[in-house]
Design an enzyme around this catalytic site. Structure first.
Site, PDB file in Angstrom:
ATOM      1  N   HIS B  41       0.819  -1.206   0.000  1.00 61.86           N
ATOM      2  CA  HIS B  41       0.000   0.000   0.000  1.00 61.86           C
ATOM      3  C   HIS B  41       0.859   1.265   0.000  1.00 61.86           C
ATOM      4  O   HIS B  41       0.552   2.235  -0.685  1.00 61.86           O
ATOM      5  CB  HIS B  41      -0.909  -0.024   1.244  1.00 61.86           C
ATOM      6  CG  HIS B  41      -1.888   1.079   1.300  1.00 61.86           C
ATOM      7  ND1 HIS B  41      -3.076   1.063   0.594  1.00 61.86           N
ATOM      8  CD2 HIS B  41      -1.873   2.247   1.978  1.00 61.86           C
ATOM      9  CE1 HIS B  41      -3.735   2.172   0.840  1.00 61.86           C
ATOM     10  NE2 HIS B  41      -3.041   2.914   1.675  1.00 61.86           N
ATOM     11  N   HIS B  87     -10.294   2.377  -0.792  1.00 68.39           N
ATOM     12  CA  HIS B  87     -10.478   1.977   0.607  1.00 68.39           C
ATOM     13  C   HIS B  87     -11.256   0.663   0.618  1.00 68.39           C
ATOM     14  O   HIS B  87     -12.268   0.515   1.299  1.00 68.39           O
ATOM     15  CB  HIS B  87     -11.182   3.076   1.419  1.00 68.39           C
ATOM     16  CG  HIS B  87     -10.412   3.448   2.641  1.00 68.39           C
ATOM     17  ND1 HIS B  87     -10.985   3.807   3.819  1.00 68.39           N
ATOM     18  CD2 HIS B  87      -9.079   3.493   2.861  1.00 68.39           C
ATOM     19  CE1 HIS B  87     -10.042   4.075   4.707  1.00 68.39           C
ATOM     20  NE2 HIS B  87      -8.886   3.892   4.153  1.00 68.39           N
ATOM     21  N   ASN B  88     -10.743  -0.289  -0.166  1.00 75.69           N
ATOM     22  CA  ASN B  88     -11.466  -1.538  -0.409  1.00 75.69           C
ATOM     23  C   ASN B  88     -11.506  -2.459   0.805  1.00 75.69           C
ATOM     24  O   ASN B  88     -12.570  -2.882   1.246  1.00 75.69           O
ATOM     25  CB  ASN B  88     -10.811  -2.305  -1.560  1.00 75.69           C
ATOM     26  CG  ASN B  88     -10.747  -1.479  -2.828  1.00 75.69           C
ATOM     27  OD1 ASN B  88     -11.540  -0.566  -2.991  1.00 75.69           O
ATOM     28  ND2 ASN B  88      -9.824  -1.794  -3.707  1.00 75.69           N
ATOM     29  N   SER B 305      -5.426   7.112  13.306  1.00 73.94           N
ATOM     30  CA  SER B 305      -6.538   7.984  13.680  1.00 73.94           C
ATOM     31  C   SER B 305      -6.713   9.050  12.611  1.00 73.94           C
ATOM     32  O   SER B 305      -5.740   9.566  12.074  1.00 73.94           O
ATOM     33  CB  SER B 305      -6.243   8.678  15.015  1.00 73.94           C
ATOM     34  OG  SER B 305      -6.396   7.767  16.066  1.00 73.94           O
TER      35      SER B 305
END
Lengths: 227, 742
Positions: B41, B87-88, B305
């Site tokens: 990623h 955002h799979n 976060s």
């Protein structure tokens, strides 16, 4: 005529409203922030749409407890013009400047689309440039827009002509299908007894230019600024 | 540390490389940093070499790939920044917050460039919505996008939703954002020298999303439920305040560089700034504002976060930045500084917990040339002969196609998104492309006559059948869509959603797709300015392996010279209908919705795009619309010609009488999803002028009938009546089918 556009943390139609007043109406306008207390230099206060304080607790509930909200109450009690759009309408009902409450839509979903409104009372500072019975096409975009008042209050409001707009079809006929959120008596906008505080769920600032698909909202602004 | 690399998503070889480089064993925190930053990623280790094949420059490109977003010049007053990101994995594990934080994350990428985010789009893929799991995923994802996008006050103006079995346990959620900035004012993840301070502004840090980047780089298995804590929680209210605060800091010229906190949290953001600035950095973890007790250094450093940004500022501006943070009720703390030495030094209460060369974290991240092998499925799928298909009842077939979730109106989805906030949405969802006016009144004030068009496409079925041709098909369609509203395609951003790159057949798909896309980008002069790769979209269930179709999602952004000159797909009055473009060739139903829905097959050959003709068609459309010569334009895409005409009719009060002359089988001509074909409606008095215009440009045209004032839908084929349908009835099928399922 000088406008104030209220900005609470989470307001998001503040810029759009400011743009209409400054660029289309060519009137003086300032942003006023949630912690400000002085509105004495303004003639009209607009509470724009958005999600003030994230709509946490209940839409409008937290904004109604800010210093600016208290200033708006004092401003309204002096008889000056106050317009609440969408979240602004929710705040005005929280402040009890307007009767009733706005509950979650009957579909329990956010709804963004154009609706048709019938002008119920054209004899107010917000609607005087319109005709009674005129049909406007203006967008809505809300999750909590189901207007509710008890039957007895509704009756009093109707007797006093406090209903400004109802949801209809394009021919001006009310129906379940034309009522996007389940509002009581198809109500889309109301005013107070003294005819100086107005609340509506549809967004006139989004229907003020042909390029955006409708200019039907423009007459509301013109009404406000006409002497 | 025997085997602990596995917990951090590293391989044994990668771990050995680290030990060799450091000449010692890494600490747990160091392993956490490297595991996250070396994940697929963050490091693009399987795709980096391939991505270089995509063209990325042009005169109008200000910033190509490599920063938080690409930036393109609109004119001498306005630039735009845009990017798409996946955002799979999080959206499968926790659809609502997975999708919401996908939106939040892409917004902050745009914000990092110093731009005001003004438009969102979402490209979604699920399995059949009639299945319980898919339905709940779809509802959760749509609710999450609605929750975040509406509240944060950025309109969701475009996107697509496609349903296909292969996405059952690997739904795709790709979020796009576009922002505007005054020309010349661009921010990057940079410091200019040592001793500049690093400020963390936004939400306080909690334990959510730890190891999110590692999770997103693994295939999903039976344990997806256990991975919930790796999904971040979104708070659009903080997101909105963060946008306003950062833009105020930018407007007051108080900041040197900006980086959002996304994958790998603080570790990722600081490494990025240090590496790009060719400096090092120190981080003081005890200074990070926390919202949970007893967080370990590891957790503070790697938490994902949301709603946090890292600002590089000069010491003297600290007070002003703190004042802005206070105004917006955001936490704000100095958490580190840049240093001369090329090291990332992480301290907790003055004790070092990590000390790594920045080059090891970023430049030394592994890059793989993975083996490729042509998949065995292709031969079987491609050998399909369409002549063997039985001729269906066309009226029944049309209804069935209109009721397919892929074709049925998506208004159930987009009416839950606020697509108008900002009062810039000129063409709303439902057409070929959205059109956005470039106006903002303050922070920053932007005004121009020009507008941008946005369209997203990603036909996985076509790419499955032929990755190279499919790659071309997808890019060409996105560009064509933008041209259909009158915009000149400027650039694209892409999200490459594929399976496990460690499988040679998947790697082959990825390679060929990129090659096809590169070819199309090259000929159509649309550089790729930003993007994202999402691999490992596969699910292992016991013995069974489920891979997604190779799905490159392409968002094309185009520019309109004059906002008043744009057209929609809808017919505006009586008119002649012309089919224009590349139309003399045989129609091929390979990969079409017709073949899938009516004949139950995903097979055939992909209709190859003639890119030279596509280029001419795009230029012709842009010019026709600029000169106000046509009333509407709509390209042939999923569903084919009949669906195209009906989509242009449904919201109007008009009808159509089609008269088609063709020597092809009617079902092929009417339902094939041929590229480079557009239906335009034109004033009959201008018909001849337009035909001449097209012929001069070597484009084919065919009169296919007319728009009539009566609400009818009739089709004749070679002079014989073929269909006569009740239009209101068809409209209801189209409007209600998806809604009724949901």
């Amino acid at each position: 005529m000088k406008f104030a556009v209220c900005v609470f943390p989470g307001s998001n139609c503040d810029y759009d409203t400011y743009y209409v007043i400054r660029d289309l109406l060519e009137k003086k306008v300032d942003f006023v922030y949630y912690n400000q207390k002085d509105l004495s230099s303004y003639d009209c206060v607009v509470l724009p749409g958005g999600f003030s304080f994230g709509d946490y607790l209940r839409p409008g509930a937290l904004a109604a407890r800010t210093p600016l909200a208290q200033a708006i109450v004092d401003f309204a009690l002096k008889g000056k013009l106050v317009l609440g759009i969408c979240n602004g309408f929710q705040i005005l009902t929280e402040l009890e400047l307007l009767p009733g409450a706005l509950l979650p839509n009957s579909s329990l979903k956010f709804i963004c689309r154009d609706v048709y409104l019938k002008v119920e009372n054209a004899n107010t500072p917000l609607t005087k440039k319109l005709e009674e019975g005129e049909i406007l096409r203006i967008p809505i975009a809300h999750h909590d827009g189901r207007y509710y008042v008890p039957q007895e209050t509704l009756k009093e409001m109707e007797e006093r002509n406090q209903i400004l707009f109802r949801y209809t079809d394009e021919k001006g006929i009310t129906s379940e299908l034309a009522n996007p959120n389940g509002s009581v008596a198809h109500i889309a906008g109301v005013m107070n007894k003294d005819k100086n505080v107005f609340g509506m769920m549809p967004h006139p600032e989004r229907a003020s230019e042909d390029i955006l698909g409708s200019h039907d909202g423009l007459m509301l602004w013109y009404s406000l600024i006409s002497e | 540390m025997g085997g602990s690399w596995k917990l951090h998503g590293l391989t044994k070889e990668e771990y050995d490389k680290i030990v060799n480089f450091l000449k010692r064993e890494p600490t747990e925190v160091e392993l956490g940093i490297l595991g996250a930053l070396w994940s697929e990623h963050c490091s693009y280790k399987s795709s980096k070499k391939l991505l270089k094949k995509l063209p990325s420059s042009a005169e109008w490109v200000v910033q190509g790939p490599g920063e938080n977003a690409g930036v393109v010049e609109i004119d001498d007053k306005v630039w735009i920044a845009f990017k798409i990101e996946s955002h799979n994995h999080p959206s499968f594990i926790e659809p609502f917050h997975g999708a919401a934080t996908g939106v939040g994350g892409i917004i902050r990428d745009i914000l990092s460039m110093g731009a005001r985010p003004v438009a969102l789009a979402d490209s979604l893929r699920f399995a059949d919505p009639r299945e319980v799991l898919s339905k709940s995923l779809l509802k959760g994802v749509v609710a999450g996008i609605s929750f975040y996008g509406n509240s944060v006050g950025i309109p969701t103006v475009a996107g697509e939703t496609v349903f296909e079995e292969c996405y059952k346990t690997n739904p795709l959620v790709n979020a796009f954002c576009l922002g505007i900035m005054p020309a010349g004012r661009i921010y990057k993840a940079r410091a200019t020298r040592a001793d500049q301070i690093l400020i963390l502004i936004g939400s306080a840090t909690g334990r959510d999303g730890i190891q999110g980047a590692v999770m997103a780089s693994e295939e999903l298995g039976d344990n997806a439920e256990e991975k919930k804590p790796t999904v971040q929680i979104g708070d659009p209210f903080f997101g909105k305040k963060l946008i306003e605060a950062v833009l105020e800091v930018v407007e007051k010229n108080l900041v040197i560089g900006i980086q959002d906190l996304g994958a790998a949290g603080l570790a990722g953001a600081v490494s990025e700034i240090a590496s790009k600035s060719k400096l090092g950095a120190e981080i003081y973890l005890e200074k990070v504002p926390l919202r949970e007790k007893d967080m370990t250094p590891y957790e503070i450093l790697l938490s994902e976060s949301q709603e946090r940004m890292l600002l590089v500022i000069e010491d003297e501006n600290l007070k002003s930045v703190e004042e802005i943070a206070t105004k917006y009720h955001l936490s704000c703390a100095v958490v580190g500084k840049t240093i001369e030495r090329n090291r990332l030094r992480v301290l907790y209460r003055e004790k070092p917990v990590a000390d790594l060369p920045v080059s090891l974290i970023v430049e030394e991240a592994p890059i793989y040339t993975r083996p490729v092998e042509e998949p065995s499925y292709l031969e079987k799928l491609n050998s399909f002969d369409q002549e063997s298909l039985p001729m269906p009842d066309l009226s029944e077939a049309l209804r069935k196609i209109l009721s397919s979730p892929n074709i049925s109106s998506k208004s159930w989805i987009y009416s839950q998104y606020d697509y108008q906030v900002g009062t810039n949405t000129v063409i709303k969802p439902g057409g070929d492309a959205a059109v956005i006016r470039l106006k903002w009144v303050v922070k920053p004030e932007v005004k121009t006559e020009k507008a941008v068009a946005i369209s997203s496409e990603g036909n996985g079925r076509m790419v499955l059948l032929n990755p190279y041709e499919g790659g071309k098909y997808v890019v060409a369609e996105a560009c064509r869509n933008v041209a259909c509203v009158g915009a000149k395609p400027l650039a694209i951003t892409d999200c490459l959603n594929f399976g496990n790159p460690e499988r040679p057949d998947i790697m082959w798909q990825l390679t060929k797709t990129i090659e096809g896309m590169a070819k199309a980008c090259d000929i159509l002069s649309v550089p790729v300015v930003s993007g994202n790769v999402s691999l490992y979209n596969e699910t292992v269930e016991g013995e069974h392996l489920r891979n997604i179709y190779p799905t490159p999602v392409v968002v094309c952004v185009g520019v309109l010279e004059d906002i008043r000159r744009c057209v929609n797909i809808y017919y505006r009055g009586t008119a002649d209908l012309l089919l224009i473009g590349d139309i003399s060739r045989a129609s091929n139903v390979g990969g079409s919705e017709y073949l899938k829905v009516i004949h139950g097959k995903v097979a055939g050959n992909v209709p190859k795009v003639n890119l030279q003709k596509e280029k001419k068609l795009i230029e012709a459309l842009t010019e026709l619309i600029k000169k106000d010569m046509i009333l509407s334009a709509h390209d042939i895409s999923m569903g084919g010609l009949l669906v195209n005409v009906l989509e242009s009719l449904f919201p109007t009060k008009l009808g159509a009488e089609l008269e088609i002359y063709s020597d092809e089988r009617a079902d092929f001509f009417l339902f094939a999803e041929m590229p480079t074909r557009v239906v335009i409606s034109v004033d009959p008095s201008k018909s001849e002028e337009i035909r001449d215009f097209l012929e001069e440009r070597d484009l084919e045209w065919m009169y296919i009938g007319k728009v009539v004032p009566q609400r009818v839908f009739k089709v004749s084929y070679n002079g014989r009546d073929l269909l006569e349908e009740n239009l209101e009835n068809l409209k209801e099928v189209w409007e209600k089918s998806l809604e009724e399922i949901l």
